[in-house]
Design a protein around this motif. Structure first.
Motif, PDB file in Angstrom:
ATOM      1  N   ILE A  97      -9.839  11.034   1.987  1.00 21.82           N
ATOM      2  CA  ILE A  97      -8.780  11.655   1.179  1.00 21.82           C
ATOM      3  C   ILE A  97      -7.511  11.871   2.004  1.00 21.82           C
ATOM      4  O   ILE A  97      -6.400  11.860   1.479  1.00 21.82           O
ATOM      5  CB  ILE A  97      -9.257  12.981   0.538  1.00 21.82           C
ATOM      6  CG1 ILE A  97      -8.279  13.440  -0.540  1.00 21.82           C
ATOM      7  CG2 ILE A  97      -9.470  14.065   1.572  1.00 21.82           C
ATOM      8  CD1 ILE A  97      -8.746  14.646  -1.349  1.00 21.82           C
ATOM      9  N   ASN A  98      -7.673  12.053   3.294  1.00 22.97           N
ATOM     10  CA  ASN A  98      -6.517  12.321   4.153  1.00 22.97           C
ATOM     11  C   ASN A  98      -6.026  11.101   4.927  1.00 22.97           C
ATOM     12  O   ASN A  98      -5.174  11.227   5.809  1.00 22.97           O
ATOM     13  CB  ASN A  98      -6.854  13.456   5.122  1.00 22.97           C
ATOM     14  CG  ASN A  98      -7.998  13.071   6.040  1.00 22.97           C
ATOM     15  OD1 ASN A  98      -8.776  12.185   5.724  1.00 22.97           O
ATOM     16  ND2 ASN A  98      -8.096  13.736   7.170  1.00 22.97           N
ATOM     17  N   GLN A  99      -6.554   9.931   4.592  1.00 23.45           N
ATOM     18  CA  GLN A  99      -6.178   8.727   5.340  1.00 23.45           C
ATOM     19  C   GLN A  99      -5.124   7.914   4.589  1.00 23.45           C
ATOM     20  O   GLN A  99      -5.285   7.626   3.405  1.00 23.45           O
ATOM     21  CB  GLN A  99      -7.411   7.835   5.555  1.00 23.45           C
ATOM     22  CG  GLN A  99      -8.572   8.518   6.244  1.00 23.45           C
ATOM     23  CD  GLN A  99      -8.390   8.643   7.746  1.00 23.45           C
ATOM     24  OE1 GLN A  99      -7.690   7.832   8.343  1.00 23.45           O
ATOM     25  NE2 GLN A  99      -8.961   9.667   8.337  1.00 23.45           N
ATOM     26  N   GLY A 100      -4.090   7.483   5.313  1.00 23.22           N
ATOM     27  CA  GLY A 100      -3.128   6.552   4.745  1.00 23.22           C
ATOM     28  C   GLY A 100      -3.772   5.189   4.535  1.00 23.22           C
ATOM     29  O   GLY A 100      -4.918   4.976   4.915  1.00 23.22           O
ATOM     30  N   GLY A 101      -3.020   4.264   3.954  1.00 19.08           N
ATOM     31  CA  GLY A 101      -3.534   2.919   3.731  1.00 19.08           C
ATOM     32  C   GLY A 101      -4.600   2.887   2.656  1.00 19.08           C
ATOM     33  O   GLY A 101      -4.699   3.791   1.827  1.00 19.08           O
ATOM     34  N   THR A 102      -5.379   1.828   2.641  1.00 18.52           N
ATOM     35  CA  THR A 102      -6.473   1.713   1.667  1.00 18.52           C
ATOM     36  C   THR A 102      -7.669   1.044   2.314  1.00 18.52           C
ATOM     37  O   THR A 102      -7.531  -0.039   2.899  1.00 18.52           O
ATOM     38  CB  THR A 102      -6.046   0.903   0.414  1.00 18.52           C
ATOM     39  OG1 THR A 102      -7.222   0.336  -0.199  1.00 18.52           O
ATOM     40  CG2 THR A 102      -5.091  -0.218   0.744  1.00 18.52           C
ATOM     41  N   ARG A 157      -2.085  13.835  -2.715  1.00 18.42           N
ATOM     42  CA  ARG A 157      -3.550  13.873  -2.800  1.00 18.42           C
ATOM     43  C   ARG A 157      -3.998  14.444  -4.146  1.00 18.42           C
ATOM     44  O   ARG A 157      -4.957  13.966  -4.743  1.00 18.42           O
ATOM     45  CB  ARG A 157      -4.124  14.743  -1.677  1.00 18.42           C
ATOM     46  CG  ARG A 157      -3.877  14.195  -0.294  1.00 18.42           C
ATOM     47  CD  ARG A 157      -4.657  14.990   0.733  1.00 18.42           C
ATOM     48  NE  ARG A 157      -4.144  14.803   2.082  1.00 18.42           N
ATOM     49  CZ  ARG A 157      -4.623  15.391   3.156  1.00 18.42           C
ATOM     50  NH1 ARG A 157      -5.645  16.237   3.044  1.00 18.42           N
ATOM     51  NH2 ARG A 157      -4.113  15.169   4.349  1.00 18.42           N
ATOM     52  N   ASP A 166       0.835  -1.199   0.000  1.00 20.64           N
ATOM     53  CA  ASP A 166       0.000   0.000   0.000  1.00 20.64           C
ATOM     54  C   ASP A 166       0.869   1.249   0.000  1.00 20.64           C
ATOM     55  O   ASP A 166       2.067   1.202   0.306  1.00 20.64           O
ATOM     56  CB  ASP A 166      -0.952   0.005   1.192  1.00 20.64           C
ATOM     57  CG  ASP A 166      -0.222   0.039   2.515  1.00 20.64           C
ATOM     58  OD1 ASP A 166       0.885  -0.545   2.594  1.00 20.64           O
ATOM     59  OD2 ASP A 166      -0.726   0.636   3.468  1.00 20.64           O
ATOM     60  N   ARG A 210     -11.130   7.418  -3.966  1.00 20.61           N
ATOM     61  CA  ARG A 210     -12.195   8.418  -3.858  1.00 20.61           C
ATOM     62  C   ARG A 210     -12.441   9.083  -5.205  1.00 20.61           C
ATOM     63  O   ARG A 210     -13.593   9.287  -5.614  1.00 20.61           O
ATOM     64  CB  ARG A 210     -11.776   9.463  -2.818  1.00 20.61           C
ATOM     65  CG  ARG A 210     -12.618  10.734  -2.741  1.00 20.61           C
ATOM     66  CD  ARG A 210     -12.035  11.661  -1.667  1.00 20.61           C
ATOM     67  NE  ARG A 210     -12.720  12.924  -1.524  1.00 20.61           N
ATOM     68  CZ  ARG A 210     -12.407  14.046  -2.171  1.00 20.61           C
ATOM     69  NH1 ARG A 210     -11.428  14.027  -3.051  1.00 20.61           N
ATOM     70  NH2 ARG A 210     -13.073  15.156  -1.944  1.00 20.61           N
ATOM     71  N   GLY A 242       3.039   4.435   5.414  1.00 20.42           N
ATOM     72  CA  GLY A 242       1.797   4.943   5.988  1.00 20.42           C
ATOM     73  C   GLY A 242       1.761   6.452   6.117  1.00 20.42           C
ATOM     74  O   GLY A 242       2.593   7.160   5.564  1.00 20.42           O
ATOM     75  N   GLY A 243       0.786   6.906   6.864  1.00 28.82           N
ATOM     76  CA  GLY A 243       0.656   8.338   7.131  1.00 28.82           C
ATOM     77  C   GLY A 243      -0.307   9.026   6.192  1.00 28.82           C
ATOM     78  O   GLY A 243      -0.605   8.530   5.104  1.00 28.82           O
ATOM     79  N   SER A 244      -0.770  10.172   6.640  1.00 31.42           N
ATOM     80  CA  SER A 244      -1.672  10.978   5.827  1.00 31.42           C
ATOM     81  C   SER A 244      -0.908  11.480   4.604  1.00 31.42           C
ATOM     82  O   SER A 244       0.205  11.980   4.723  1.00 31.42           O
ATOM     83  CB  SER A 244      -2.152  12.164   6.678  1.00 31.42           C
ATOM     84  OG  SER A 244      -3.060  12.956   5.962  1.00 31.42           O
ATOM     85  N   PRO A 245      -1.497  11.325   3.403  1.00 31.86           N
ATOM     86  CA  PRO A 245      -0.750  11.729   2.199  1.00 31.86           C
ATOM     87  C   PRO A 245      -0.470  13.228   2.140  1.00 31.86           C
ATOM     88  O   PRO A 245      -1.263  14.035   2.629  1.00 31.86           O
ATOM     89  CB  PRO A 245      -1.666  11.298   1.047  1.00 31.86           C
ATOM     90  CG  PRO A 245      -2.992  11.021   1.645  1.00 31.86           C
ATOM     91  CD  PRO A 245      -2.790  10.710   3.093  1.00 31.86           C
ATOM     92  N   SER A 246       0.656  13.572   1.545  1.00 27.30           N
ATOM     93  CA  SER A 246       1.017  14.971   1.327  1.00 27.30           C
ATOM     94  C   SER A 246       0.060  15.607   0.334  1.00 27.30           C
ATOM     95  O   SER A 246      -0.689  14.915  -0.356  1.00 27.30           O
ATOM     96  CB  SER A 246       2.434  15.042   0.772  1.00 27.30           C
ATOM     97  OG  SER A 246       2.461  14.545  -0.553  1.00 27.30           O
TER      98      SER A 246
END
Lengths: 328, 328, 328, 328
Positions: free
Chosen positions: A66-71, A270, A17, A26, A262-266
């Motif tokens: 939209i702001n969540q890491g992973g899938t 996005r 991921d 999304r 991981g982590g919220s995407p930059s």
């Protein structure tokens, strides 16, 4: 607008991921919704195709992701999909549900599966490059790469604090099994003394020479960034070999590992994911097939999946030189 | 105000560095400056005392460092200071310069050195607890602990993204050689399935039981947080043993490592460091000696260094129970 | 364990939201689940009690929220709950569902409602302090305060970068209508030249004096942190008055605003929220009523709600002095 | 390598500062050092040229700044440099010191000054685009833009937490006086309901229509991102007009302000700055003059300064459409 080539599509995330996969998902779902294409999510990559794990998705199914890491669809590597039988069952499930287009978000392995599947059964597929490694041809950046760079850089910045306080040498391993993009860019961005990547021939002699040069310029602490796939040696062996030559050095090793996935995407990830998700659906509607949607010079472009897999983005040679000049 | 017990002080950072040491240093220097106490920085911990590496510091010497990780004075573990000869030379240098008070920022080892030095030569010393491990008695929190907690938590949050996407089990090692504070609190904060710390007796049976329970409740991915000093086994061995019992599990290991020591200090750490730095100088002026300045229930308190070393903050037993109840 | 005083509880979040409310909610739900207490979530604070908007919650209802800002139950200020009729309907709904205990997460206003409700109808209530302002008596910190401090500090750190580059003066407004905790601590942590809070009598003369002193010490840029509820003047007026006296100053204003209420909670806030959520349920089971669960010196304590509302945590006077001494 | 066209260069940062200016400065200094070009830093932009405030810089002068926001050389807008007399004095100082090349890091205003200076006195100049606004032609991104995007996005993410908890509408102003790049990209990345930018004709009717549509799809909270330079109205007026039409809405305003200019630069900005800093020096050596070093499709390119000022990067029209489709 001419009639769409697809009426009912499915989307899946597969392989390792990367941050921004949810943003891409999304975009796929909402673009489909906007153009009145029915859209299904497939859980756990190709496994879900085989086990018939489809999930009807509407505009609200993808809110707040939209702001969540992973899938949220989860990902997996599917051994069964590598068999003809597995793919046949996957295809049968698609036919049953009336799926006439498939969006596959992932990397090399994902695309190989998509290509075979499309060629065998004639189902339309389009790929979206989602991997932190940036090792996919046909796009300037892959989704998740920018976020992973920042995660690696932030970690190395922190390591530098303690390296400097103790006049230490750190060997830091970052992700990148076949590609040195993360290593080269995060190393350049953190002023690493040396950067070892699989794309170039490294030697301990060169490395040790850099240590000697650094001593002369008064550099009291050093970071060496090493790609996971470096062929010379891994970080532990490098540390040991260095210790043998420079017994006075206070040497430490750090393996950044899976936090890089991981982590919220930059913001860049996005936006990239949103544009490619949109581009994938519009591409399918326009009759694209067996291609990958990528971004080149700020435009969405479609590259044959075969090319995306076989060719590789070259490491920028200037970058290597610049990193050497700047890390004095 | 009565006359100050000290006229010229020195300050040093020693042992493993921690975020907030610079903020403490800034507070020491500026408080001394405010009360017209001369102040010298000592480079590289006790080594600098021995090698006469003093640095006159004024209010502007410490500008723009409150937000910087590491320590601008650098830190080191000094073997020479463990010898009588080393300490004698250190003392001679202090005498030559007229130093009559010493502020030592660090942990256990730092304080042991300070205590012996003070008792041997009668020089006034005061300690400030700077270590990420939080294993010092006489203060609710040590400087750097809160920042390290957030660093560990952020990393585990990222790991969770990928763990969830792949239904994986992760064994994550966090720092803490003798103390499980970071493991317990970061584990609780990230919903870890289990937390293994040196302060309690762990068993693989208990751990495996939790995995089984988690399966029943439908938890598809799990994080197990393990303190560096856990006695049962290290993360690699734990991963292997788990794999033997649960061969279907997709297990990964992450060792967070030295990034936990760096980074810009959190607000709580900057405030704590500022208050203790102030408290240390004011304490020396008031005649305190051989004590540590700590914070208890929002007040600065002075604890004999001997006590600070020998006693230990107990792990809160409620926290263990709560982490089990909440990580269902 | 003796028999629980409650069998079926409801939990709500009310008033301004704060980071960690979700973590507290998770702890309430899972602790109830563990002790076989039925648990309902109420949507949109007291409004949901009145409109009968209850939601059965089990252990999985609160998964993946410990790290989320905001509150999944949503929050609101309810005017209807201020009327006897509104509260009667709320009570009737509780009776219908069999609710015998109520956990109210919020601040002053929330607690006032809870107290009246409990006294009027005899229903057991317990409060959990969730507000970024830290203005609740009976707990060292409120949930969300530590996160808000770090958010404010990070923003001011960024502002300082540009202030320093341009030799500018910045007036920065942080949240805190009646309490200066955020201002004082974030100001101390960022080396603010002056900090203006409602708890002390400020004057422009004192402020201008500090500007003059800063000029002398060579400080080229300055940050003044001002609490929202400061009585002397708001940031715009302060900027204007300063410009009149120091026409050469390049002055800017920044109002940090609502971003201070959001974001993923810090480790300290997640741990605090988890402990208080647990403490609230256990308190209700033990027969506590009309109290607030708070944390003092690392222990959960129960304070009569009346006291929590009426009394106030005092600003630490040392902190004011320290911030002046250190911001030279 | 043929002989360098320059022997002694100066570098300055001018105009509004942006994250990554220090990284660019570091690259200029170290590249010069590597190629044996003497290098001077000029303090406070063109003012320093006039007041003869030069600073000899070597490789160690720029250590530990790659990760620092702001600019260690400080920046300023110089009114004196707009006069012929001012520029004459600046030139005289350059001549005295033997400066034969000038690197100017900044935006539009900076480049205008550089161009005039070069044309008047024949001194070689090269520009590096450092501004968060991304409004410079001849480069895909300006230095600082990516960092500012992430700062704006992080703040809006936090605001969304509280917006969602309270079902609120937020009007968020982001920087961008003439350009909507930050607004468009941060708005897309945070799922803003609408994005108002100076490059397109907006109307309150369109905005209100979106609110109505959002209500229908069940979106309970909304963010509207507005560029500073939006012509329709500012955020306060927009909030008021919206309130008149939708009196039930709970509306708030947030102005993100100067925090967008600060902070540690992102990895992309550090790499971009490093490459352009290198490219600028190499360009000067190669005889480039009156041009700007920019990055296009991952290659350094040189654009006549005149063009860089006069032309503008167009807002990508797809992006506007995509943001509308995705923010359902």
């Amino acid at each position: 607008m001419k009639e769409s080539a697809v009426k009912k599509i499915a989307v899946l995330t597969s392989g390792g991921d990367s941050p921004g996969m949810n943003a891409a998902l999304r975009a796929v779902v909402r673009t489909a919704n906007y153009y009145n294409i029915e859209c299904y999510g497939v859980r756990e990559g190709y496994n879900g195709l085989i086990s018939n794990d489809f999930l009807k998705m509407g505009a609200r199914s993808v809110k707040n992701i939209i702001n969540q890491g992973g899938t949220i669809l989860k990902s997996a590597r599917s051994t069964e999909f590598r068999t003809k039988e597995g793919r046949q069952r996957a295809y049968d499930n698609c036919v049953k549900l009336g799926i006439d287009g498939l969006v596959c978000i992932g990397g090399d392995g994902t695309f190989t599966g998509a290509k075979i599947f499309s060629e065998e059964f004639g189902i339309r597929v389009i790929g979206i490059p989602g991997t932190i490694d940036n090792d996919i041809f046909g796009t300037d950046n892959t989704i998740g790469y920018d976020t992973a760079l920042n995660t690696a850089m932030d970690a190395i910045d922190k390591i530098r604090d303690t390296a400097t306080s103790h006049n230490r040498v750190f060997f830091v391993e970052v992700m990148g099994r076949d590609a040195g993009f993360i290593a080269l860019n995060s190393g350049l961005a953190t002023g690493a003394l040396d950067i070892l990547i699989p794309e170039k021939k490294d030697s301990t002699d060169d490395l040790f020479e850099k240590f000697r040069k650094a001593e002369k310029t008064g550099k009291a602490s050093s970071i060496v960034v090493v790609a996971e796939g470096e062929k010379l040696a891994n970080v532990y062996d490098l540390a040991e070999k260095t210790k043998q030559i420079f017994p006075d050095y206070d040497i430490r090793v750090a393996v950044l590992g899976h936090m890089q996935r991981g982590g919220s995407p930059s913001c860049a990830d996005r936006v990239l994911a949103s544009r490619l998700g949109y581009g994938a659906v519009v591409g399918l509607m326009d009759g694209q097939n067996n291609v990958m949607a990528g971004m080149r010079s700020n435009d969405v472009v479609y590259t044959p999946i075969e090319e995306a897999i076989k060719k590789h983005n070259e490491i920028n040679k200037d970058l290597m030189l610049i990193s050497e000049i700047l890390a004095i």
